[in-house]
Design a protein around this motif. Sequence first.
Motif, PDB file in Angstrom:
ATOM      1  N   UNK A   1       0.832  -1.202   0.000  1.00 11.98           N
ATOM      2  CA  UNK A   1       0.000   0.000   0.000  1.00 11.98           C
ATOM      3  C   UNK A   1       0.869   1.256   0.000  1.00 11.98           C
ATOM      4  N   UNK A   2       1.878   1.248   0.856  1.00  6.64           N
ATOM      5  CA  UNK A   2       2.764   2.411   0.957  1.00  6.64           C
ATOM      6  C   UNK A   2       3.564   2.581  -0.329  1.00  6.64           C
ATOM      7  N   UNK A   3       4.013   1.486  -0.897  1.00  6.26           N
ATOM      8  CA  UNK A   3       4.770   1.545  -2.148  1.00  6.26           C
ATOM      9  C   UNK A   3       3.911   2.126  -3.265  1.00  6.26           C
ATOM     10  N   UNK A   4       2.652   1.767  -3.289  1.00  5.32           N
ATOM     11  CA  UNK A   4       1.747   2.303  -4.302  1.00  5.32           C
ATOM     12  C   UNK A   4       1.568   3.809  -4.133  1.00  5.32           C
ATOM     13  N   UNK A   5       1.423   4.264  -2.896  1.00  3.63           N
ATOM     14  CA  UNK A   5       1.311   5.697  -2.631  1.00  3.63           C
ATOM     15  C   UNK A   5       2.604   6.410  -3.012  1.00  3.63           C
ATOM     16  N   UNK A   6       3.720   5.754  -2.745  1.00 10.05           N
ATOM     17  CA  UNK A   6       5.027   6.318  -3.088  1.00 10.05           C
ATOM     18  C   UNK A   6       5.141   6.520  -4.586  1.00 10.05           C
ATOM     19  N   UNK A   7       4.669   5.524  -5.345  1.00 11.81           N
ATOM     20  CA  UNK A   7       4.717   5.611  -6.801  1.00 11.81           C
ATOM     21  C   UNK A   7       3.841   6.736  -7.327  1.00 11.81           C
ATOM     22  N   UNK A   8       2.831   7.126  -6.524  1.00  8.18           N
ATOM     23  CA  UNK A   8       1.962   8.232  -6.923  1.00  8.18           C
ATOM     24  C   UNK A   8       2.544   9.595  -6.609  1.00  8.18           C
ATOM     25  N   UNK A   9       3.760   9.605  -6.049  1.00  9.10           N
ATOM     26  CA  UNK A   9       4.437  10.868  -5.775  1.00  9.10           C
ATOM     27  C   UNK A   9       4.123  11.488  -4.431  1.00  9.10           C
ATOM     28  N   UNK A  10       3.469  10.745  -3.542  1.00 10.58           N
ATOM     29  CA  UNK A  10       3.102  11.293  -2.242  1.00 10.58           C
ATOM     30  C   UNK A  10       4.291  11.301  -1.286  1.00 10.58           C
ATOM     31  N   UNK A  11       4.336  12.313  -0.419  1.00 14.30           N
ATOM     32  CA  UNK A  11       5.346  12.382   0.619  1.00 14.30           C
ATOM     33  C   UNK A  11       4.893  11.605   1.838  1.00 14.30           C
ATOM     34  N   UNK A  12       5.759  11.530   2.836  1.00 12.67           N
ATOM     35  CA  UNK A  12       5.435  10.750   4.035  1.00 12.67           C
ATOM     36  C   UNK A  12       4.164  11.235   4.727  1.00 12.67           C
ATOM     37  N   UNK A  13       4.036  12.543   4.844  1.00 15.14           N
ATOM     38  CA  UNK A  13       2.856  13.082   5.535  1.00 15.14           C
ATOM     39  C   UNK A  13       1.584  12.744   4.757  1.00 15.14           C
ATOM     40  N   UNK A  14       1.648  12.872   3.442  1.00 14.13           N
ATOM     41  CA  UNK A  14       0.470  12.569   2.619  1.00 14.13           C
ATOM     42  C   UNK A  14       0.134  11.079   2.664  1.00 14.13           C
ATOM     43  N   UNK A  15       1.168  10.231   2.667  1.00 11.22           N
ATOM     44  CA  UNK A  15       0.929   8.787   2.756  1.00 11.22           C
ATOM     45  C   UNK A  15       0.269   8.445   4.087  1.00 11.22           C
ATOM     46  N   UNK A  16       0.757   9.076   5.157  1.00  8.96           N
ATOM     47  CA  UNK A  16       0.194   8.838   6.493  1.00  8.96           C
ATOM     48  C   UNK A  16      -1.289   9.202   6.528  1.00  8.96           C
ATOM     49  N   UNK A  17      -1.621  10.335   5.944  1.00  6.15           N
ATOM     50  CA  UNK A  17      -3.024  10.765   5.914  1.00  6.15           C
ATOM     51  C   UNK A  17      -3.870   9.814   5.073  1.00  6.15           C
ATOM     52  N   UNK A  18      -3.340   9.396   3.926  1.00  7.50           N
ATOM     53  CA  UNK A  18      -4.111   8.535   3.017  1.00  7.50           C
ATOM     54  C   UNK A  18      -4.393   7.176   3.632  1.00  7.50           C
ATOM     55  N   UNK A  19      -3.456   6.675   4.431  1.00  9.71           N
ATOM     56  CA  UNK A  19      -3.594   5.327   4.990  1.00  9.71           C
ATOM     57  C   UNK A  19      -3.991   5.337   6.466  1.00  9.71           C
ATOM     58  N   UNK A  20      -4.214   6.551   7.007  1.00 12.28           N
ATOM     59  CA  UNK A  20      -4.644   6.695   8.403  1.00 12.28           C
ATOM     60  C   UNK A  20      -3.643   6.069   9.380  1.00 12.28           C
ATOM     61  N   UNK A  21      -2.379   6.351   9.150  1.00 12.03           N
ATOM     62  CA  UNK A  21      -1.322   5.912  10.054  1.00 12.03           C
ATOM     63  C   UNK A  21      -0.413   7.096  10.344  1.00 12.03           C
ATOM     64  N   UNK A  22       0.518   6.939  11.273  1.00  9.17           N
ATOM     65  CA  UNK A  22       1.410   8.042  11.632  1.00  9.17           C
ATOM     66  C   UNK A  22       2.587   8.130  10.666  1.00  9.17           C
ATOM     67  N   UNK A  23       3.218   9.303  10.627  1.00  3.63           N
ATOM     68  CA  UNK A  23       4.406   9.461   9.787  1.00  3.63           C
ATOM     69  C   UNK A  23       5.525   8.537  10.243  1.00  3.63           C
ATOM     70  N   UNK A  24       5.630   8.341  11.563  1.00  3.73           N
ATOM     71  CA  UNK A  24       6.668   7.449  12.087  1.00  3.73           C
ATOM     72  C   UNK A  24       6.477   6.035  11.559  1.00  3.73           C
ATOM     73  N   UNK A  25       5.210   5.613  11.474  1.00  2.00           N
ATOM     74  CA  UNK A  25       4.919   4.279  10.951  1.00  2.00           C
ATOM     75  C   UNK A  25       5.283   4.194   9.472  1.00  2.00           C
ATOM     76  N   UNK A  26       4.999   5.269   8.734  1.00  2.00           N
ATOM     77  CA  UNK A  26       5.363   5.313   7.313  1.00  2.00           C
ATOM     78  C   UNK A  26       6.870   5.168   7.167  1.00  2.00           C
ATOM     79  N   UNK A  27       7.632   5.900   7.965  1.00  2.00           N
ATOM     80  CA  UNK A  27       9.097   5.834   7.880  1.00  2.00           C
ATOM     81  C   UNK A  27       9.608   4.435   8.207  1.00  2.00           C
ATOM     82  N   UNK A  28       8.992   3.799   9.196  1.00  2.00           N
ATOM     83  CA  UNK A  28       9.399   2.438   9.561  1.00  2.00           C
ATOM     84  C   UNK A  28       9.165   1.470   8.413  1.00  2.00           C
TER      85      UNK A  28
END
Length: 218
Positions: free
Chosen positions: A163-190
């Motif tokens: 899921x995160x890889x797909x968001x990454x391919x869409x050009x989203x940053x960590x904060x945007x990925x966190x919002x889209x997937x309803x998780x924290x930025x720290x979780x995205x970084x992990x």
Amino acid sequence: MNSPESSTPIRLLLCDDHAVVRAGLRALLSSTQGMEVVGEAASGEEALAMAARVRPDVVLMDLQLGGGMDGVTATRQLSSTGGENSPCPRVLVLTMFDTDADITRAIEAGATGYILKAERPEELFAAIRNAASGRTALSAPVADRVLAQLRSPRPALSERERDILQQLAGGLGNREIARALFISEATVKTHLGRIYGKLGVETRAAAVAVAKERRLLP
């Protein structure tokens, strides 16, 4: 199912979204003793409908079918639709693509074999006969890749990592990925750290490039 020694022709269904390819295959296979082309399909949906009508022994399945259902999904459904009085057809993938991800997805979906379009006609005929008999049929380069994967398997991406890889391919940053997937930025970084490790990369751009190469993105 027919065997190579059977007097009954092996019934074949061709599934490829290129009409010229289907015509070439039909001409080649129809002139081969012991084989009969009983149907053609340009999409996964057509292949499922056609298979239910003509009941082929083997389906020659391309992986990339344009819009709609892809070859892997069609293979999975064809491989699970049989019953006691109506066994499911064998699916022999016939494609130009030989990436690890394509091979793994096709085999996991139930494909009996995986043959490259660059093979000689004799190799294709042998693969069809093997598939009809329930034996595995792999092009030599594909077999080499399968063995390489078995010797040094790569860790699989989890559903969340995909899921995160797909968001990454869409050009989203960590904060945007966190919002889209309803998780924290720290979780995205992990998760990104784990993704980089599994793909053997160090940057976002490289992760996306490798994911596309291995066909890990939908």
